[in-house]
Enzyme design. Structure first.
Site, PDB file in Angstrom:
ATOM      1  N   LYS A  37       0.707  -1.374   0.052  1.00  0.00           N
ATOM      2  CA  LYS A  37       0.047  -0.033  -0.207  1.00  0.00           C
ATOM      3  C   LYS A  37       0.805   1.076   0.183  1.00  0.00           C
ATOM      4  O   LYS A  37       0.548   2.404  -0.676  1.00  0.00           O
ATOM      5  CB  LYS A  37      -0.971   0.161   1.167  1.00  0.00           C
ATOM      6  N   ASP A  82      10.743  -3.564  -9.298  1.00  0.00           N
ATOM      7  CA  ASP A  82      11.728  -4.498  -8.420  1.00  0.00           C
ATOM      8  C   ASP A  82      12.874  -4.013  -8.072  1.00  0.00           C
ATOM      9  O   ASP A  82      13.410  -3.114  -8.962  1.00  0.00           O
ATOM     10  CB  ASP A  82      11.901  -5.920  -9.246  1.00  0.00           C
ATOM     11  N   GLY A 119      15.200  -2.098   5.179  1.00  0.00           N
ATOM     12  CA  GLY A 119      16.091  -2.832   4.493  1.00  0.00           C
ATOM     13  C   GLY A 119      17.547  -2.585   4.641  1.00  0.00           C
ATOM     14  O   GLY A 119      18.081  -2.360   5.945  1.00  0.00           O
ATOM     15  N   LYS A 139      15.317  11.243   1.483  1.00  0.00           N
ATOM     16  CA  LYS A 139      15.694   9.971   0.789  1.00  0.00           C
ATOM     17  C   LYS A 139      14.919   9.804  -0.450  1.00  0.00           C
ATOM     18  O   LYS A 139      15.390   9.552  -1.607  1.00  0.00           O
ATOM     19  CB  LYS A 139      15.466   8.894   1.710  1.00  0.00           C
ATOM     20  N   HIS A 179      16.817   5.739  -5.809  1.00  0.00           N
ATOM     21  CA  HIS A 179      16.522   4.769  -6.981  1.00  0.00           C
ATOM     22  C   HIS A 179      15.073   4.845  -7.359  1.00  0.00           C
ATOM     23  O   HIS A 179      15.084   4.707  -8.455  1.00  0.00           O
ATOM     24  CB  HIS A 179      17.301   3.204  -6.749  1.00  0.00           C
ATOM     25  N   ARG A 180      14.413   4.354  -6.423  1.00  0.00           N
ATOM     26  CA  ARG A 180      13.010   4.312  -6.794  1.00  0.00           C
ATOM     27  C   ARG A 180      12.296   5.490  -7.112  1.00  0.00           C
ATOM     28  O   ARG A 180      11.568   5.569  -8.462  1.00  0.00           O
ATOM     29  CB  ARG A 180      12.208   4.092  -5.369  1.00  0.00           C
TER      30      ARG A 180
HETATM   31  P1  IMP Z   1      11.220  -4.411  -3.436  1.00  0.00           P
HETATM   32  O1  IMP Z   1      11.637  -5.078  -4.893  1.00  0.00           O
HETATM   33  O2  IMP Z   1      11.077  -2.820  -3.502  1.00  0.00           O
HETATM   34  O3  IMP Z   1      10.408  -5.048  -2.715  1.00  0.00           O
HETATM   35  O4  IMP Z   1      12.775  -4.398  -2.610  1.00  0.00           O
HETATM   36  C1  IMP Z   1      13.337  -5.651  -2.520  1.00  0.00           C
HETATM   37  C2  IMP Z   1      14.445  -5.451  -1.183  1.00  0.00           C
HETATM   38  O5  IMP Z   1      15.555  -4.688  -1.606  1.00  0.00           O
HETATM   39  C3  IMP Z   1      13.906  -5.186  -0.114  1.00  0.00           C
HETATM   40  O6  IMP Z   1      13.229  -5.983   0.888  1.00  0.00           O
HETATM   41  C4  IMP Z   1      14.952  -4.304   0.497  1.00  0.00           C
HETATM   42  O7  IMP Z   1      15.793  -5.454   1.461  1.00  0.00           O
HETATM   43  C5  IMP Z   1      15.684  -3.972  -0.528  1.00  0.00           C
HETATM   44  N1  IMP Z   1      15.513  -2.611  -0.897  1.00  0.00           N
HETATM   45  C6  IMP Z   1      14.757  -2.187  -1.834  1.00  0.00           C
HETATM   46  N2  IMP Z   1      14.900  -0.701  -1.840  1.00  0.00           N
HETATM   47  C7  IMP Z   1      15.398  -0.283  -0.542  1.00  0.00           C
HETATM   48  C8  IMP Z   1      15.593   0.990  -0.085  1.00  0.00           C
HETATM   49  O8  IMP Z   1      15.081   2.046  -0.620  1.00  0.00           O
HETATM   50  N3  IMP Z   1      16.326   0.841   1.173  1.00  0.00           N
HETATM   51  C9  IMP Z   1      16.744  -0.101   1.547  1.00  0.00           C
HETATM   52  N4  IMP Z   1      16.438  -1.368   1.011  1.00  0.00           N
HETATM   53  C10 IMP Z   1      15.936  -1.358  -0.065  1.00  0.00           C
END
Ligand code: IMP
Length: 192
Positions: free
Chosen positions: A10, A68, A149, A171, A176-177
């Site tokens: 969400k 991802d 993470g 942040k 990256h996102r």
């Molecule tokens: P997801 O694909 O966005 O669910 O990310 C997969 C995994 O990458 C997460 O469970 C984190 O361990 C790591 N990760 C992705 N984005 C971040 C971030 O912005 N900060 C820290 N860990 C991240």
């Protein structure tokens, strides 16, 4: 224009919707009636993003997207990468993952790492791909309590704080996102 987001998260949905142009209505796969989890057997972030988006496209036949993300550490040959969520094992905690990275990098001089997000979009019968990444370094120890993470062990290049020492706003401006979403938004804003 309606877009189905192939995620049950969400927070991600809200963050993405708040950034999208107003003519795009983002709905979650849960709202569309899919309550399961989509398997992610891919060996790369690109493969997994496409697998998730394709799954939803084949089920609903509508415009959709999936993302991802992961952290890639140079001295570990790009690991944990696509396995970031479960680096220390199935059902491991964020702390377990951070400690495993610190252990594997003990005594290692090269601390270079990058976070990367890929987004795969199915739109009007075509497929598109977007990406964002941020370079940084793995710290010697855990620093900061915010975020999630690998945030407590990742310091963006040129910054003094780790992601976990920054406010969410700080942040989100450089992550990256955010960069992958910007890439997507720029593309979508040209679509009516
Ligand atoms: P997801 O694909 O966005 O669910 O990310 C997969 C995994 O990458 C997460 O469970 C984190 O361990 C790591 N990760 C992705 N984005 C971040 C971030 O912005 N900060 C820290 N860990 C991240």
């Amino acid at each position: 224009m309606k877009l189905i987001f192939a995620s049950g998260n969400k927070h991600k949905l809200q963050e993405l919707q708040s950034k999208l142009p107003s003519h795009i209505q983002l709905v979650s796969m849960r709202d569309e009636g899919f309550s399961g989890e989509i398997e992610e057997p891919g060996k790369t972030l690109e493969e997994n993003a496409r697998i998730k988006a394709k799954f939803i496209f084949e089920r609903f036949g509508e415009n959709c997207l999936a993302d991802d993300s992961g952290i890639e550490i140079e001295a570990l040959n790009g690991e944990p990468g696509v396995y970031s969520a479960r680096y220390a094992g199935e059902n491991c905690s964020f702390l377990d993952n951070n400690l495993k990275v610190l252990k594997n990098l003990k005594g290692v001089h090269n601390r270079r790492a990058r976070f990367r997000t890929v987004i795969h979009l199915f739109l009007e019968g075509k497929e598109y791909f977007f990406e964002g990444s941020i370079d940084g370094d793995i710290t010697a120890s855990i620093k900061g309590a915010d975020g999630f993470g690998y945030d407590p062990i990742f310091r963006p290049r040129g910054k003094k704080e780790t992601f976990a020492q920054m406010t969410l706003d700080e942040k989100n401006q450089i992550s990256h996102r955010a960069l992958a979403v910007e890439d997507l938004i720029q593309f979508l804003s040209t679509f009516e």
